[in-house]
Write a protein that holds these residues in place. Structure first.
Motif, PDB file in Angstrom:
ATOM      1  N   ASP A  48       0.844  -1.201   0.000  1.00  0.00           N
ATOM      2  CA  ASP A  48       0.000   0.000   0.000  1.00  0.00           C
ATOM      3  C   ASP A  48       0.877   1.248   0.000  1.00  0.00           C
ATOM      4  OD1 ASP A  48       0.827   0.402   2.739  1.00  0.00           O
ATOM      5  OD2 ASP A  48      -0.759  -0.994   3.337  1.00  0.00           O
ATOM      6  N   THR A  49       0.245   2.404  -0.165  1.00  0.00           N
ATOM      7  CA  THR A  49       0.974   3.669  -0.240  1.00  0.00           C
ATOM      8  C   THR A  49       1.637   4.010   1.089  1.00  0.00           C
ATOM      9  OG1 THR A  49      -0.496   4.532  -1.959  1.00  0.00           O
ATOM     10  CG2 THR A  49       0.741   6.160  -0.674  1.00  0.00           C
ATOM     11  N   GLN A  50       0.993   3.700   2.211  1.00  0.00           N
ATOM     12  CA  GLN A  50       1.556   4.018   3.524  1.00  0.00           C
ATOM     13  C   GLN A  50       2.855   3.242   3.775  1.00  0.00           C
ATOM     14  OE1 GLN A  50      -1.846   3.610   3.067  1.00  0.00           O
ATOM     15  NE2 GLN A  50      -2.042   5.849   3.212  1.00  0.00           N
ATOM     16  N   LEU A 125      11.568  11.901  11.686  1.00  0.00           N
ATOM     17  CA  LEU A 125      11.928  11.611  10.302  1.00  0.00           C
ATOM     18  C   LEU A 125      10.862  12.066   9.315  1.00  0.00           C
ATOM     19  CD1 LEU A 125      13.476   8.037  10.686  1.00  0.00           C
ATOM     20  CD2 LEU A 125      14.698  10.184  10.345  1.00  0.00           C
ATOM     21  N   GLY A 126       9.686  12.427   9.823  1.00  0.00           N
ATOM     22  CA  GLY A 126       8.648  12.954   8.943  1.00  0.00           C
ATOM     23  C   GLY A 126       7.429  12.057   8.793  1.00  0.00           C
ATOM     24  N   SER A 127       7.252  11.079   9.676  1.00  0.00           N
ATOM     25  CA  SER A 127       6.088  10.192   9.592  1.00  0.00           C
ATOM     26  C   SER A 127       4.812  10.946   9.940  1.00  0.00           C
ATOM     27  CB  SER A 127       6.239   9.016  10.564  1.00  0.00           C
ATOM     28  OG  SER A 127       7.241   8.138  10.153  1.00  0.00           O
ATOM     29  N   TYR A 134       3.740   1.889  10.447  1.00  0.00           N
ATOM     30  CA  TYR A 134       4.557   1.183   9.458  1.00  0.00           C
ATOM     31  C   TYR A 134       6.031   1.565   9.608  1.00  0.00           C
ATOM     32  CZ  TYR A 134      -0.037   0.531   7.280  1.00  0.00           C
ATOM     33  OH  TYR A 134      -1.348   0.196   7.041  1.00  0.00           O
ATOM     34  N   THR A 135       6.270   2.844   9.900  1.00  0.00           N
ATOM     35  CA  THR A 135       7.648   3.301  10.090  1.00  0.00           C
ATOM     36  C   THR A 135       8.278   2.616  11.295  1.00  0.00           C
ATOM     37  OG1 THR A 135       7.084   5.468   9.171  1.00  0.00           O
ATOM     38  CG2 THR A 135       9.118   5.328  10.451  1.00  0.00           C
ATOM     39  N   MET A 192       4.350 -11.158   6.402  1.00  0.00           N
ATOM     40  CA  MET A 192       4.908 -10.255   7.414  1.00  0.00           C
ATOM     41  C   MET A 192       4.809  -8.793   7.011  1.00  0.00           C
ATOM     42  SD  MET A 192       8.343 -12.376   8.522  1.00  0.00           S
ATOM     43  CE  MET A 192       8.805 -11.145   9.745  1.00  0.00           C
ATOM     44  N   GLY A 193       4.449  -8.527   5.758  1.00  0.00           N
ATOM     45  CA  GLY A 193       4.297  -7.158   5.317  1.00  0.00           C
ATOM     46  C   GLY A 193       5.602  -6.380   5.377  1.00  0.00           C
TER      47      GLY A 193
END
Length: 444
Positions: A48-50, A125-127, A134-135, A192-193
């Motif tokens: 996905d985009t995220q 970091l900008g999340s 996800y980060t 596990m993505g």
């Protein structure tokens, strides 16, 4: 011309043959290093985009890790090359073990610090709130591989400066190939993505480190590591600082610029962050060939500087400049016509493709300038022109980029984000020209 002695080869062999012999395995190493990033982006982009944006966010921290890796590797490597060029193996051997020890210690400290402050670092970091989980997942696992990554880069650069780029390549290739194999297995097979992508990368780091250590035993002429040779003398630290600070400037400010870019792009949504991340990966992959070419020039430059063969240094510089510029012009033309396909390869999202295509078009305008910036910075660094090397290292992604990423979006919106790196590259090029002329005037 059959040459078995690296000193004779680097100081007397034909320029094109010397740089070609050293650059080809180094280019492969650089490409493989970028494969770590490209492969993760490709497979994660299928989720996905995220997840794609999260990998791009963490990428900025990996710049910091690489900055410290190259600080120790290049800082010690330039000294090692100069000492071997001056026929002083004793100090070269002590420097190799000392810098390798420092690199492992630094990698361990960075990993522990990152794990303790995982959430604050992820936000810094900008999340965005939607990207943060996800980060944290990707970064939390990736940190375990940091000591091995730093150790590998240190060995890789030290062997390269000794003229054994072919052996150093094997360690980088082996780890990256394993990463490529494990990525789809962990991400999709074991479901596990994004965590699977991080785990595959860590396993690749560890395996590459083991192979890299093994490569130091492949020739009796390669400097080997020994606890007995580790020195805490400030004289060695000073040399690492002189040769390594340009790497900190270059890679560290790349991290700062990426973080600033994430924040600037984040104002326009997750798709903008993902798009700019993809454009950066594509450009880094193309640039890696020129970086590898420049790194193939550095051993020749270091040996010849130690042997006071300054005319030969200029010949090597001009050769790299011509080859690198022609290569980048070719890719600029190719990517101009196939930009949409290149972006869609990583994330088939209309919004991501629209932003990424525009940003890539701006970026390729400055592609032909990158060879001169890259090789000039390596020339300054290897010849111990520390202040000028740091200025050049800081120019492209710090001195010019950071102010521009604040100003341009304010006046031009998303277009300002997309064109920022290209404008910065042009300004850095204009700064580099007089500095290089000054350096060559001194070599007489």
């Amino acid at each position: 011309m059959k040459v078995t002695d690296n000193y004779a080869f680097l100081t007397k062999g034909p320029i094109h043959q010397v740089i070609g012999t050293l650059a080809v395995p180094t280019i492969i190493s650089m490409l493989i290093t970028n494969v770590y990033n490209i492969v993760d982006t490709f497979f994660v982009g299928q989720i996905d985009t995220q997840s794609t944006a999260a990998v791009g966010v963490v990428f900025s921290l990996m710049f910091v890790v690489q900055a410290f890796s190259f600080f120790f590797g290049n800082g010690s490597g330039t000294y090692i090359a100069r000492q071997l060029g001056a026929r002083d193996r004793h100090h070269a051997e002590r420097m190799a073990s000392t810098a390798f020890f420092y690199a492992l210690c630094c990698g361990t400290l960075l990993a522990v610090f990152g794990l303790v402050f995982l959430t604050p670092i992820s936000k810094m970091l900008g999340s965005t709130p939607t990207i943060l989980p996800y980060t944290e997942s990707y970064l939390g696992i990736s940190l375990f591989g940091v000591p091995f990554l730093m150790g590998s880069f240190c060995i890789n650069n030290q062997m390269r400066f000794q003229g054994y780029a072919r052996y150093s390549m094997y360690g980088m290739v082996s780890g990256a190939v394993l990463n490529c194999v494990l990525d789809p297995i962990f991400i999709f097979g074991l479901r596990m993505g994004v965590a699977g992508a991080a785990l595959a990368t860590v396993v690749g780091y560890i395996f590459g480190f083991i192979v890299m250590l093994r490569m130091t035993r492949m020739s009796p002429n390669i400097i080997r590591y020994s606890v007995k040779r580790i020195s805490f003398s400030f004289a060695y630290v000073k040399e690492i600082l002189a040769g390594g600070t340009p790497s900190i400037s270059r890679q560290g400010l790349a991290a700062v610029s990426t973080i600033a870019l994430n924040f600037a792009a984040g104002a326009y949504g997750d798709a903008a962050i993902a798009a700019m991340s993809i454009v950066n990966r594509i450009s880094m992959f193309v640039y890696s060939v020129v970086v590898g070419l420049g790194q193939g020039f550095q051993p020749l430059c270091g040996f010849c500087f130690g042997a006071k063969l300054y005319g030969r240094i200029k010949e090597g510089y001009n050769f790299c400049l011509k080859v690198g510029t022609v290569f980048l012009v070719f890719w600029a033309v190719l990517l101009f016509f196939f930009s949409k396909g290149a972006i869609a390869l990583f994330r088939n999202d209309p919004e991501v493709i629209a932003v990424g295509t525009s940003a890539l078009h701006y970026q390729i305008i400055s592609y032909p300038l990158i060879a001169m910036l890259t090789v000039s910075n390596m020339l300054m660094q290897t010849c111990r022109k520390t202040i000028r090397a740091n200025i050049l290292a800081a120019a492209r992604q710090g001195l010019f980029f950071v102010p521009l990423i604040i100003l341009l979006p304010h006046y031009f919106g998303l277009t300002g984000v997309e064109c920022c790196q290209a404008v910065s590259d042009v300004l850095a090029f204009l700064l580099a020209v007089p500095l290089v002329r000054w350096a060559f005037r001194e070599m007489k």
